[in-house]
Structure formats: C-alpha cells, structure tokens
Design a protein around this motif. Structure first.
Motif, mmCIF file in Angstrom:
data_model
loop_
_atom_site.group_PDB
_atom_site.id
_atom_site.type_symbol
_atom_site.label_atom_id
_atom_site.label_comp_id
_atom_site.label_asym_id
_atom_site.label_seq_id
_atom_site.Cartn_x
_atom_site.Cartn_y
_atom_site.Cartn_z
ATOM 1 N N HIS A 194 38.870 -36.461 -24.938
ATOM 2 C CA HIS A 194 39.505 -35.161 -24.742
ATOM 3 C C HIS A 194 38.559 -33.992 -25.002
ATOM 4 O O HIS A 194 38.924 -32.839 -24.745
ATOM 5 N N GLN A 195 37.364 -34.263 -25.508
ATOM 6 C CA GLN A 195 36.382 -33.191 -25.681
ATOM 7 C C GLN A 195 35.534 -32.995 -24.423
ATOM 8 O O GLN A 195 34.716 -32.075 -24.350
ATOM 9 N N ASN A 196 35.736 -33.844 -23.444
ATOM 10 C CA ASN A 196 34.966 -33.759 -22.202
ATOM 11 C C ASN A 196 35.534 -32.636 -21.332
ATOM 12 O O ASN A 196 36.696 -32.681 -20.920
ATOM 13 N N PRO A 197 34.759 -31.601 -21.028
ATOM 14 C CA PRO A 197 35.301 -30.441 -20.301
ATOM 15 C C PRO A 197 35.754 -30.757 -18.873
ATOM 16 O O PRO A 197 36.473 -29.945 -18.275
ATOM 17 N N VAL A 198 35.344 -31.906 -18.308
ATOM 18 C CA VAL A 198 35.766 -32.232 -16.939
ATOM 19 C C VAL A 198 36.837 -33.324 -16.922
ATOM 20 O O VAL A 198 37.169 -33.849 -15.858
ATOM 21 N N ASN A 199 37.383 -33.655 -18.092
ATOM 22 C CA ASN A 199 38.536 -34.553 -18.158
ATOM 23 C C ASN A 199 39.769 -33.736 -17.785
ATOM 24 O O ASN A 199 40.147 -32.794 -18.477
ATOM 25 N N ILE A 200 40.434 -34.084 -16.683
ATOM 26 C CA ILE A 200 41.522 -33.246 -16.171
ATOM 27 C C ILE A 200 42.902 -33.830 -16.477
ATOM 28 O O ILE A 200 43.899 -33.421 -15.872
ATOM 29 N N SER A 201 42.978 -34.756 -17.425
ATOM 30 C CA SER A 201 44.285 -35.315 -17.789
ATOM 31 C C SER A 201 45.129 -34.266 -18.500
ATOM 32 O O SER A 201 44.616 -33.268 -19.027
ATOM 33 N N THR A 202 46.438 -34.497 -18.531
ATOM 34 C CA THR A 202 47.373 -33.521 -19.119
ATOM 35 C C THR A 202 47.710 -33.831 -20.571
ATOM 36 O O THR A 202 48.648 -33.243 -21.123
ATOM 37 N N HIS A 203 46.984 -34.732 -21.203
ATOM 38 C CA HIS A 203 47.212 -34.992 -22.632
ATOM 39 C C HIS A 203 47.062 -33.678 -23.402
ATOM 40 O O HIS A 203 46.219 -32.843 -23.082
ATOM 41 N N ASN A 204 47.894 -33.506 -24.447
ATOM 42 C CA ASN A 204 47.917 -32.205 -25.124
ATOM 43 C C ASN A 204 46.739 -31.965 -26.061
ATOM 44 O O ASN A 204 46.619 -30.888 -26.642
ATOM 45 N N SER A 205 45.863 -32.913 -26.207
ATOM 46 C CA SER A 205 44.691 -32.708 -27.058
ATOM 47 C C SER A 205 43.628 -31.898 -26.323
ATOM 48 O O SER A 205 43.196 -32.275 -25.222
ATOM 49 N N ASP A 206 43.228 -30.797 -26.937
ATOM 50 C CA ASP A 206 42.155 -29.951 -26.395
ATOM 51 C C ASP A 206 42.380 -29.567 -24.932
ATOM 52 O O ASP A 206 41.419 -29.356 -24.180
ATOM 53 N N GLN A 207 43.612 -29.433 -24.519
ATOM 54 C CA GLN A 207 43.866 -29.182 -23.101
ATOM 55 C C GLN A 207 43.547 -27.747 -22.679
ATOM 56 O O GLN A 207 43.563 -27.436 -21.495
ATOM 57 N N LYS A 208 43.224 -26.876 -23.637
ATOM 58 C CA LYS A 208 42.778 -25.533 -23.284
ATOM 59 C C LYS A 208 41.255 -25.448 -23.186
ATOM 60 O O LYS A 208 40.697 -24.385 -22.938
ATOM 61 N N LYS A 209 40.596 -26.577 -23.411
ATOM 62 C CA LYS A 209 39.136 -26.606 -23.378
ATOM 63 C C LYS A 209 38.592 -27.552 -22.299
ATOM 64 O O LYS A 209 37.396 -27.838 -22.282
ATOM 65 N N ARG A 210 39.449 -28.020 -21.424
ATOM 66 C CA ARG A 210 38.998 -28.954 -20.392
ATOM 67 C C ARG A 210 39.991 -28.928 -19.227
ATOM 68 O O ARG A 210 41.155 -28.539 -19.400
ATOM 69 N N GLY A 211 39.527 -29.331 -18.059
ATOM 70 C CA GLY A 211 40.412 -29.404 -16.899
ATOM 71 C C GLY A 211 39.790 -28.796 -15.653
ATOM 72 O O GLY A 211 38.571 -28.576 -15.569
ATOM 73 N N VAL A 212 40.632 -28.529 -14.680
ATOM 74 C CA VAL A 212 40.224 -27.864 -13.439
ATOM 75 C C VAL A 212 40.267 -26.363 -13.684
ATOM 76 O O VAL A 212 41.272 -25.829 -14.165
ATOM 77 N N LEU A 213 39.188 -25.668 -13.339
ATOM 78 C CA LEU A 213 39.090 -24.224 -13.538
ATOM 79 C C LEU A 213 39.089 -23.503 -12.190
ATOM 80 O O LEU A 213 38.640 -24.084 -11.182
ATOM 81 N N PRO A 214 39.567 -22.266 -12.144
ATOM 82 C CA PRO A 214 39.558 -21.529 -10.872
ATOM 83 C C PRO A 214 38.186 -21.460 -10.224
ATOM 84 O O PRO A 214 38.065 -21.576 -8.994
ATOM 85 N N GLU A 215 37.145 -21.283 -11.018
ATOM 86 C CA GLU A 215 35.806 -21.130 -10.436
ATOM 87 C C GLU A 215 35.244 -22.438 -9.902
ATOM 88 O O GLU A 215 34.234 -22.431 -9.197
ATOM 89 N N ASP A 216 35.903 -23.570 -10.219
ATOM 90 C CA ASP A 216 35.431 -24.865 -9.720
ATOM 91 C C ASP A 216 35.658 -25.033 -8.227
ATOM 92 O O ASP A 216 34.980 -25.834 -7.574
ATOM 93 N N LEU A 217 36.655 -24.333 -7.693
ATOM 94 C CA LEU A 217 37.170 -24.635 -6.361
ATOM 95 C C LEU A 217 36.801 -23.557 -5.344
ATOM 96 O O LEU A 217 36.561 -22.407 -5.690
ATOM 97 N N LYS A 218 36.789 -23.969 -4.102
ATOM 98 C CA LYS A 218 36.615 -23.064 -2.976
ATOM 99 C C LYS A 218 37.767 -23.259 -2.003
ATOM 100 O O LYS A 218 38.331 -24.354 -1.910
ATOM 101 N N PRO A 219 38.107 -22.215 -1.244
ATOM 102 C CA PRO A 219 39.224 -22.364 -0.303
ATOM 103 C C PRO A 219 38.820 -23.143 0.936
ATOM 104 O O PRO A 219 37.640 -23.371 1.214
ATOM 105 N N ALA A 220 39.818 -23.556 1.681
ATOM 106 C CA ALA A 220 39.632 -24.191 2.986
ATOM 107 C C ALA A 220 40.653 -23.599 3.939
ATOM 108 O O ALA A 220 41.757 -23.232 3.533
#
Length: 759
Positions: A194-220
């Motif tokens: 859960h300390q891995n910033p690119v772990n995108i699971s919804t587990h409540n541990s450290d979920q404000k410090k990892r996941g999908v971020l707006p700047e990660d994505l581009k539109p299509a």
C-alpha cells in the motif's frame, strides 16, 4: 461509332454555377479518347484508384482558346491549371462519366497554340486535392470538444466519458480519459504494497498517497468524430449507412498523444463569461437582438458574457463591421508575455492572433459583406463565406449558425488583465425603388472585473497527433481493405472490397468479345504479403517483437511460390499491447486493463498515432480503482481527496470483452493474437482484420487456379453505360471480376484484365 462529347465548367468567381454553365469543348476528330478504369489492381493491392484517362489532345479552336484563356502566356492572368475544372463525358448524348479536367500543356507552332493536352480524372480526385498536405490538427470542427483540464473533467472522462452538445446535437462519450498511462505503469494489490504510489487498489490503507492521478491520463477522441470533421472542413459527405458509419467505429478512439509524457498546456482565458458595460449613443441598438437592424443581420454584443454574435445576411445589402479588442494587463503583470486571439466559439477557429506581446495591445478584424463578391477577399477583410459558420450534425446534415466571436488570452505564467471592445458598423441598403439608406452604429464595451489566465484548456486541434489527413484516411483504407467512389448524389461511398464486389451485377458479354485471341497470365509478381503496424514504441509491444521476431498484430501471408518478392502493407498507426491486471497478492483477475506508454528504457515515448477501442466497464462486479486528486510530486504528502471508481474506460485492441469461447466482433490485429483480456486466441478464428477484410481477396489472388485473362471486346453503348467495375463478367461458360478496363470511347473497343473465379 459513338459520338463523344466533352464538357467543361469554365472557371468563375460566382457563388453558384448551374448546369447550363458547362461548355462543350472541341475534340480532334482523329483523336480516340481512351478511358482506363481501375478500382483495385491485384498488382498493387494497397493503392486506391479512380477513373482516369490518358492525356488526350484538344485543338486550339476558338472555343477552346476562350476556355483556356491564353494559359500559354505567363504574362496574362487567365486560366489556372492548378485548379481542376468540373467536366463530364457524354456518349451519344447520354452521360457517361463525370469528373475533373486538368490542363497539362499547350503545343505551340509558329508562336501560336495548336493543341492543348488535358487529363480527365474521376470525381474523387477533387477530394484528394482538397486535403493536400493538411494535418488532422487543421480540422477546426474538432475544437467543439475542447474542455478545461481539471480534476472533475478527467475523473468524469475516466468514470463516465464526456458528452458535448452543440448545434442542438449531443455527442455522447465523445472524449474519454482511458486507463493509458504516459509516464508510469500501474499495479493492483488489494491487501499489500500500500506504500506503492502506482498501486491502484481501493484498500483504505494509504489510499490518499497512491492510485490513478489526473496528470497520469490523456484524453482520446472518437475516430468517427475525426471523420465528421473532415466532412465538415472540406464540404464532402461520406454516404451514411456505409462502412465509415458502421459499428466498427462505434467505440474506436484516437489517443491524444502529441508529445511524450504529460500534455503541454498553456494557461488561458476565453472571455465568454464576463459582464461588460457599454458606452456610446448606440448601446441599445448594439446590444438588443430584437432591434430591427440586428434582427435581420444578427449582429449584437451580449453584455452578460462578452460574446459578439454575427451572421451576415446573404441578400443585396452591404455592411462593414470593425471589431477591435484591447487587452490591458494589470500593472504588476506588464512584463509577462502573452498571446491574444480573436476566435469563433462555434469551432474555435482563430481569425486574428498576436503572439508574445507585452503591455496593452489591440487586435482587430474587419467584416465586409458585399453581395457582388461574397467569396472574394477585400484586403484583409473577412468575406461572407468566412463569416458564416457552416457546421454539420452527427447525421451529416449541414447546418448554419451565427458566428460567436470572443477573445482568448494565453500565457505561460499567470496574468491579470481587463478587456475592452470597440465595434463600428456601417450598413447600406438599397430599396427596390433605388433609395439608398446608410446606418452607422458604434459601441465601446468594457469588462467590469479583472480576469486571470489560469485555466488550462485542452484544445483538441493542439493535442491530436501529428498526422496528415491523407495518411489518416489511407491508414483506415489499408486497415480495412476499403475502396471508394462518388455516387450520383455527389456522396463518397466507402465500402470494403468484398461488399463492393457483392453489390455488382452480372453481364454476359460473350457475343461482343473478339474470340480470335486472348491471353492468360499470372496474377501477382510477389510471394508474400506483410500486414503490419508502424515500429512500436511501448514496452510490451517492443518486448513482443524481440521475442517473436515480428510485431504484435502483424500477419505475413506467404505463398508456396518460387518468387521471393515481399509486398508490405504498413499502417501509420501504433499497435499497443494492453495488460489486464491481476491481484499481485492472490493472483485473482480484475476487470482492470491498462496501457503503458513507456519504452524499454522505462521512459515516456511518442510513437505513431494510437487507435484503440474504448470499453466501458460499468458492471457492479467490477474491480474498483482508487482515483486521487493530486500530482505525482505532491502525492506522498497525503491529505488529498480520493474516490473509489467502479466504472471506468479501459483500452483494448477489441471492440468488446468477448468470452472464453466467443471472440469480439472486431479487433485491430491483422494476425491471430491472444486476447489480452480473455487470454485466448479462439483457435485462430477471432475476427482479425485479415479474416474479415482481406482473406477472400488475398486467398483468391494466390489461388493456384487464378489467372489474369486479357480479352478485347467491342461493347455497344447500352453495355458501356451500365457496366461498373464491381460487375461480374461472363464470357462463354466462365465468370470473371474486373481488374482493369480500358475503353476507346468512340469505338467502344474495350480491353479487359479479368480475374477468373477459381473453382
């Protein structure tokens, strides 16, 4: 002998040219016009063909000299051979072909013209000329899908898709933000890491410090919207109900990946939501849509928004409007460079632009409506055609709307500023009795507050990949083995080659064939056809190529022949391998599929334009993903808003998920590849591009019993007028399809290249 009549439409400057304007050209009596027609030549199966003639000769008669207007003399402004002229051919006064004529050269004798050499082309040549070297980024209609880049839009684009409504038409899921990461990858581990910033699971541990971020994505953007933009830009229509309007394109997207890594956006402000005041004696007239003058001409300033509405009347009246905008930075920001533009909100077309100015600056456009020369440019003034907004809705219907002019300020750094407009209008009307009335209106409009160029806007035309329109269309035509022609309604019909041939009729021409001699030859001069995408730039596709010595999605069709010539059909698009995520803790499959656009050095890369299918995962059983409103730089600090998303758009090479036993209806691979979501290749029967669009034609051409038969026939007029390239020809007891036919129009003598139907 048929009587051949050739007509040309003189080059004019009028708005409308009617059928009667066609002029009959004089022909040389001894010159036999030979017209060659080809749709798809087995010796060059990648290329698209149109009707054409070999260059033929016209006498320098009085009529022809008048048409071609002394073109041979470069000192005289006359006929423009760089423009194609509309033309048509009649046989015995029956219309045979319509198309375009180009003047190639003039033969001079004793200083006088003696003969003109011209070439007749089929109708589709005009479209090919129109697009020329234009880029997809030149398609201004795409800017109807511009949007602000903020967390809400990115989240909604990922979770639902962004809908847009304009010109009374709603375009659902026009823009999505799919799970394709441009600068990192993702993992899924529900119960650990859960300390891995690119772990995108919804587990409540450290979920404000990892996941999908707006700047990660581009539109299509949907590919069919690019096709619609091409139609709108060049005033053409691809016939509805045909291939480009089929389910193949329903959820096909182009990733807006113009630069490696994150999108590069300037800060900006479009002045369309600011309250203005008006000063001057004509404020009522200038701001009231119901004022008589404005009611006809739709020219009025909207005080509540700062938008100037303008739609020229196409009658007999004159008008000149000068629209001037002045931007004044606040005193602390006088040293910050900025760009100011006058744009039309309808399609985001830029009409005037000043770049990197400092301090106060003014920019203006002049609108001049002259009924006598509505299409002619008067100095730097905009003409009537410029000022009308011609759009088209999703069904292809042409619509018009008032132009809505605003100002956009763009800067690299924050800048605060005020805006003012000066609008001066002069209108002249001549009544039926010849009475001339002139009215002059003036207004000065000032913003009531300072504005800030802080918003980041996704301007679609600035984010689409660098790709020529012709390369985009040629890529689609090669991908799906398409052919095109112009129907009698002036619409471009695009069909797969199989569909085109299936719609043909059968003509028995046995009685017209010269039976004393014909030849039989081989079909193709090569032994292998390679179908492939461009060189991959994403890591999984690169690794696949290294391991398998061929690109992902590639197919090599190899015949058992002695010749060793290879023919390559290569697309200008990227082929990407997507990855279905599995829980790294227990190995369980998830409903998440991602794309990672990192190269083998784990660095962001660019590559060719990426076309993919967007699949919307909206089941209650979906695996949730964690979306965090943060940047990668600030993520470790925590405390950011986060959201658990059970619905999201995933990328795929397939138009749907499929099952373990039933393949998706369409996929983007030429060869048989394992479905990255179901992890099966369906024993090779998986609706690949080759299976659906090439197999019938290629296997037939490579069939050891297929030959090219060359026959000559004297065809009567009734056959010439009805014979089309997709027709089945019967000679004796054998049926053939047409590969090529060349007809001497006066005599009807036709040389055929035919492919037999192997038993």
């Amino acid at each position: 002998m048929q009587k051949v009549v050739l007509y040309i439409q003189p080059q004019q400057t009028k708005v409308s040219i009617i059928e009667e304007d066609f002029v009959r050209l004089d022909l040389m009596e001894e010159d036999l016009i030979s017209l060659t027609q080809v749709i798809q030549d087995v010796k060059d199966i990648e290329k698209l063909f149109t009707d054409y003639s070999r260059t033929f000769n016209l006498p320098a008669s009085k009529t022809n000299n008048k048409i071609f207007k002394h073109w041979y003399n470069p000192d005289i402004q006359g006929f423009n051979n760089q423009l194609f002229s509309a033309s048509k051919i009649e046989l015995n006064h029956f219309e045979f072909k319509t198309g375009k004529i180009q003047l190639n050269e003039v033969v001079m004798k004793h200083g006088e013209p003696s003969m003109y050499k011209v070439t007749f082309f089929g109708d589709t040549i005009e479209f090919k000329n129109a697009i020329n070297e234009d880029l997809i980024s030149d398609l201004s209609w795409l800017n109807n899908f511009n949007h602000e880049l903020n967390t809400t839009n990115v989240k909604n684009g990922l979770e639902y898709g962004l809908n847009f409504t304009f010109d009374s038409v709603t375009y659902n899921d026009a823009i999505i933000y799919p799970l394709i990461a441009h600068s990192q990858s993702y993992i899924y581990n529900l119960n650990a890491d859960h300390q891995n910033p690119v772990n995108i699971s919804t587990h409540n541990s450290d979920q404000k410090k990892r996941g999908v971020l707006p700047e990660d994505l581009k539109p299509a953007i949907k590919v069919n919207h690019i096709i619609q933009a091409i139609q709108n830009q060049y005033n053409i229509n691809f016939k509805t109900g045909e291939f480009l309007d089929s389910a193949v394109f329903d959820n096909m997207y182009m990733w807006l990946h113009r630069e490696k890594g994150a999108m590069k956006l300037n800060k900006g402000k479009i002045i369309d939501d600011i309250v203005f005041t008006c000063s001057g004696t004509d404020c009522t007239a200038m701001t009231d849509v119901n004022y008589a003058f404005n009611f006809v001409f739709r020219g009025w300033f909207e005080l509540s928004t700062g938008i100037f509405h303008f739609q020229p009347e196409l009658g007999t009246d004159f008008e000149e409007t000068i629209y001037t905008a002045t931007i004044t930075p606040n005193s602390p920001f006088l040293g910050i460079p900025y760009t100011v533009e006058i744009i039309r909100l309808n399609d985001m077309q830029v009409f005037a632009r000043q770049e990197r100015v400092l301090g106060a600056s003014s920019i203006s456009i002049t609108m001049f409506t002259d009924p006598n020369t509505p299409n002619s440019t008067t100095g730097d003034k905009l003409n009537r055609t410029d000022l009308w907004y011609f759009g088209s809705n999703e069904s292809g219907s042409v619509i018009t709307a008032p132009s809505r002019f605003v100002v956009r300020v763009i800067s690299e750094d924050d800048i605060f500023f005020t805006a003012s407009y000066a609008i001066d209008r002069t209108y002249t009307n001549t009544s039926a009795a010849g009475v001339v009335t002139t009215e002059t209106l003036n207004g000065v409009f000032n913003s009531t507050v300072s504005m800030r160029s802080v918003d980041k806007f996704v301007v679609i035309s600035e984010q689409v990949p660098k790709l020529k329109i012709k390369d985009f269309l040629n890529g689609l035509f090669r991908q799906y083995n398409l052919t095109s022609y112009l129907d009698y309604n002036g619409e471009i019909v695009v069909e797969t080659l199989d569909s085109y041939y299936a719609a043909g009729e059968t003509h028995d021409i046995t009685e017209f064939v010269e039976t004393d001699q014909h030849t039989v030859g081989e079909t193709i001069p090569f032994s292998e056809v390679d179908f492939e995408y461009s060189e991959p730039k994403s890591i999984l596709a690169q690794q696949f190529q290294l391991l398998n010595n061929q690109k992902y999605g590639e197919l090599n069709y190899i015949a058992n022949v002695s010749k060793k010539n290879i023919y390559q059909i290569k697309l200008p698009f990227e082929s990407m391998i997507y990855e279905r995520l599995f829980d790294q803790g227990n190995g369980a499959s998830t409903s998440i599929q991602i794309g990672t656009f990192l190269n083998q050095d784990l660095q962001p890369d660019l590559g060719k334009p990426l076309i993919f299918y967007g699949i919307y995962q909206d089941s209650e059983e979906n695996t949730g993903i964690n979306f965090v409103d943060s940047t990668r730089a600030d993520l470790s600090t925590g405390g950011h808003a986060n959201y658990s998303l059970n619905n999201y758009w995933i990328p795929s090479a397939y138009n749907e998920l499929g099952t373990s036993s039933t393949p998706p209806a369409y996929n983007l691979n030429f060869g048989s590849e394992i479905n990255t979501y179901t992890l099966t290749d369906y024993s090779g029967t998986n609706n690949s591009l080759f299976q659906l669009y090439y197999e019938n034609y290629i296997t037939r051409v490579f069939n050891t019993r297929t030959r090219i038969f060359k026959f000559s026939a004297i065809l009567p007029l009734k056959v010439l007028l009805n014979l089309t390239l997709n027709d089945l020809i019967v000679i004796g007891t054998r049926a053939y399809t047409i590969n090529k036919m060349t007809t001497k129009l006066q005599s009807g003598k036709t040389n055929f290249e035919l492919l037999n139907e192997p038993s």
